[in-house]
Design a protein around this motif. Structure first.
Motif, PDB file in Angstrom:
ATOM      1  N   LEU A 115      28.467 -76.316 -29.470  1.00  0.00           N
ATOM      2  CA  LEU A 115      27.165 -76.962 -29.335  1.00  0.00           C
ATOM      3  C   LEU A 115      26.456 -76.532 -28.059  1.00  0.00           C
ATOM      4  N   PHE A 116      27.200 -76.450 -26.973  1.00  0.00           N
ATOM      5  CA  PHE A 116      26.603 -76.036 -25.706  1.00  0.00           C
ATOM      6  C   PHE A 116      26.133 -74.584 -25.774  1.00  0.00           C
ATOM      7  N   ALA A 117      26.922 -73.719 -26.436  1.00  0.00           N
ATOM      8  CA  ALA A 117      26.521 -72.315 -26.565  1.00  0.00           C
ATOM      9  C   ALA A 117      25.263 -72.171 -27.413  1.00  0.00           C
ATOM     10  N   VAL A 118      25.168 -72.949 -28.484  1.00  0.00           N
ATOM     11  CA  VAL A 118      23.958 -72.918 -29.307  1.00  0.00           C
ATOM     12  C   VAL A 118      22.759 -73.417 -28.496  1.00  0.00           C
ATOM     13  N   GLY A 119      22.962 -74.434 -27.671  1.00  0.00           N
ATOM     14  CA  GLY A 119      21.887 -74.927 -26.818  1.00  0.00           C
ATOM     15  C   GLY A 119      21.438 -73.912 -25.792  1.00  0.00           C
ATOM     16  N   VAL A 120      22.383 -73.213 -25.181  1.00  0.00           N
ATOM     17  CA  VAL A 120      22.024 -72.171 -24.208  1.00  0.00           C
ATOM     18  C   VAL A 120      21.257 -71.045 -24.896  1.00  0.00           C
ATOM     19  N   LEU A 159      13.130 -77.862 -25.529  1.00  0.00           N
ATOM     20  CA  LEU A 159      13.548 -79.236 -25.233  1.00  0.00           C
ATOM     21  C   LEU A 159      14.639 -79.702 -26.194  1.00  0.00           C
ATOM     22  N   MET A 160      14.537 -79.315 -27.457  1.00  0.00           N
ATOM     23  CA  MET A 160      15.586 -79.677 -28.409  1.00  0.00           C
ATOM     24  C   MET A 160      16.908 -79.005 -28.050  1.00  0.00           C
ATOM     25  N   SER A 161      16.848 -77.788 -27.537  1.00  0.00           N
ATOM     26  CA  SER A 161      18.067 -77.087 -27.131  1.00  0.00           C
ATOM     27  C   SER A 161      18.697 -77.751 -25.912  1.00  0.00           C
ATOM     28  N   VAL A 162      17.879 -78.230 -24.999  1.00  0.00           N
ATOM     29  CA  VAL A 162      18.406 -78.964 -23.839  1.00  0.00           C
ATOM     30  C   VAL A 162      19.083 -80.245 -24.301  1.00  0.00           C
ATOM     31  N   GLU A 163      18.502 -80.922 -25.272  1.00  0.00           N
ATOM     32  CA  GLU A 163      19.132 -82.124 -25.826  1.00  0.00           C
ATOM     33  C   GLU A 163      20.461 -81.797 -26.483  1.00  0.00           C
ATOM     34  N   LEU A 164      20.542 -80.663 -27.149  1.00  0.00           N
ATOM     35  CA  LEU A 164      21.797 -80.248 -27.770  1.00  0.00           C
ATOM     36  C   LEU A 164      22.873 -80.013 -26.710  1.00  0.00           C
ATOM     37  N   MET A 165      22.482 -79.419 -25.585  1.00  0.00           N
ATOM     38  CA  MET A 165      23.430 -79.204 -24.496  1.00  0.00           C
ATOM     39  C   MET A 165      23.893 -80.537 -23.904  1.00  0.00           C
ATOM     40  N   LEU A 166      22.987 -81.491 -23.759  1.00  0.00           N
ATOM     41  CA  LEU A 166      23.374 -82.807 -23.239  1.00  0.00           C
ATOM     42  C   LEU A 166      24.303 -83.532 -24.203  1.00  0.00           C
ATOM     43  N   ALA A 210      26.446 -82.061 -26.158  1.00  0.00           N
ATOM     44  CA  ALA A 210      27.756 -81.417 -26.001  1.00  0.00           C
ATOM     45  C   ALA A 210      28.498 -82.000 -24.799  1.00  0.00           C
ATOM     46  N   VAL A 211      27.780 -82.247 -23.719  1.00  0.00           N
ATOM     47  CA  VAL A 211      28.394 -82.871 -22.538  1.00  0.00           C
ATOM     48  C   VAL A 211      28.856 -84.283 -22.876  1.00  0.00           C
ATOM     49  N   ASN A 212      28.042 -85.031 -23.622  1.00  0.00           N
ATOM     50  CA  ASN A 212      28.434 -86.393 -24.018  1.00  0.00           C
ATOM     51  C   ASN A 212      29.696 -86.380 -24.874  1.00  0.00           C
ATOM     52  N   LEU A 213      29.794 -85.420 -25.770  1.00  0.00           N
ATOM     53  CA  LEU A 213      30.988 -85.307 -26.611  1.00  0.00           C
ATOM     54  C   LEU A 213      32.227 -85.047 -25.758  1.00  0.00           C
ATOM     55  N   ASN A 214      32.095 -84.189 -24.769  1.00  0.00           N
ATOM     56  CA  ASN A 214      33.220 -83.931 -23.856  1.00  0.00           C
ATOM     57  C   ASN A 214      33.595 -85.177 -23.059  1.00  0.00           C
ATOM     58  N   LEU A 215      32.606 -85.906 -22.576  1.00  0.00           N
ATOM     59  CA  LEU A 215      32.892 -87.111 -21.797  1.00  0.00           C
ATOM     60  C   LEU A 215      33.660 -88.141 -22.615  1.00  0.00           C
ATOM     61  N   VAL A 216      33.229 -88.358 -23.843  1.00  0.00           N
ATOM     62  CA  VAL A 216      33.911 -89.344 -24.688  1.00  0.00           C
ATOM     63  C   VAL A 216      35.292 -88.850 -25.082  1.00  0.00           C
ATOM     64  N   ALA A 217      35.415 -87.552 -25.388  1.00  0.00           N
ATOM     65  CA  ALA A 217      36.723 -87.020 -25.788  1.00  0.00           C
ATOM     66  C   ALA A 217      37.736 -87.119 -24.647  1.00  0.00           C
ATOM     67  N   PHE A 218      37.329 -86.780 -23.440  1.00  0.00           N
ATOM     68  CA  PHE A 218      38.253 -86.881 -22.315  1.00  0.00           C
ATOM     69  C   PHE A 218      38.542 -88.333 -21.958  1.00  0.00           C
ATOM     70  N   ASP A 219      37.583 -89.225 -22.180  1.00  0.00           N
ATOM     71  CA  ASP A 219      37.839 -90.637 -21.945  1.00  0.00           C
ATOM     72  C   ASP A 219      38.909 -91.169 -22.907  1.00  0.00           C
ATOM     73  N   VAL A 220      38.838 -90.763 -24.169  1.00  0.00           N
ATOM     74  CA  VAL A 220      39.845 -91.189 -25.143  1.00  0.00           C
ATOM     75  C   VAL A 220      41.192 -90.541 -24.837  1.00  0.00           C
ATOM     76  N   ILE A 257      22.723 -90.552 -21.893  1.00  0.00           N
ATOM     77  CA  ILE A 257      21.805 -90.782 -23.012  1.00  0.00           C
ATOM     78  C   ILE A 257      20.483 -91.361 -22.508  1.00  0.00           C
ATOM     79  N   ALA A 258      20.547 -92.276 -21.556  1.00  0.00           N
ATOM     80  CA  ALA A 258      19.321 -92.859 -20.997  1.00  0.00           C
ATOM     81  C   ALA A 258      18.502 -91.815 -20.258  1.00  0.00           C
ATOM     82  N   ILE A 259      19.166 -90.965 -19.488  1.00  0.00           N
ATOM     83  CA  ILE A 259      18.454 -89.906 -18.765  1.00  0.00           C
ATOM     84  C   ILE A 259      17.873 -88.899 -19.741  1.00  0.00           C
TER      85      ILE A 259
END
Length: 127
Positions: A13-18, A31-38, A40-50, A67-69
């Motif tokens: 997802l991050f590579a597609v966004g870049v 802007l949609m690509s930047v959202e896709l990159m964000l 991907a970061v959210n997915l990593n944060l939740v995965a590492f939290d679990v 998400i708010a930012i």
């Protein structure tokens, strides 16, 4: 569940966004690509939290802030893109330049032309 699956998905997802940020010309698609990159970061944060089994769920809390930012960023970004499109008539990133820059034309006051009077003022055309 292994950590590799969401990490690989987030990397894709991050590579597609870049790629979208670097290859697209339309500002809304950027802007949609930047959202896709964000996302991907959210997915990593939740995965590492679990994966870490954090009792405070810091990854999920940080994801909520991200998400708010991202929502604020897309709101302001779309407002800027709409204003630029309204003023310039295009949302093409390659065609946009500094707002103070004017296109070269013979009627611009910066251009020294032969129809100027000796006092520096342009001669008025009478019809």
């Amino acid at each position: 569940m292994h950590l590799a699956y969401p990490a690989v998905l987030a990397a894709l997802l991050f590579a597609v966004g870049v790629y979208g940020v670097l290859a697209r010309r339309n500002a809304i698609l950027v802007l949609m690509s930047v959202e896709l990159m964000l996302n991907a970061v959210n997915l990593n944060l939740v995965a590492f939290d679990v994966w870490l089994r954090d009792t405070l769920h810091a990854g999920q809390a940080l994801t909520l802030f991200t998400i708010a930012i991202a929502a604020a960023e897309i709101g302001i970004g779309l407002a800027i893109v709409l204003m630029v499109h309204r003023n310039r008539g295009t949302a093409d990133v390659d065609r946009l330049r500094d707002t103070a820059e004017r296109p070269d034309s013979p009627d611009s006051p910066d251009d020294a032309s032969a129809d100027e009077t000796p006092t520096g003022e342009k001669a008025e055309a009478t019809a």
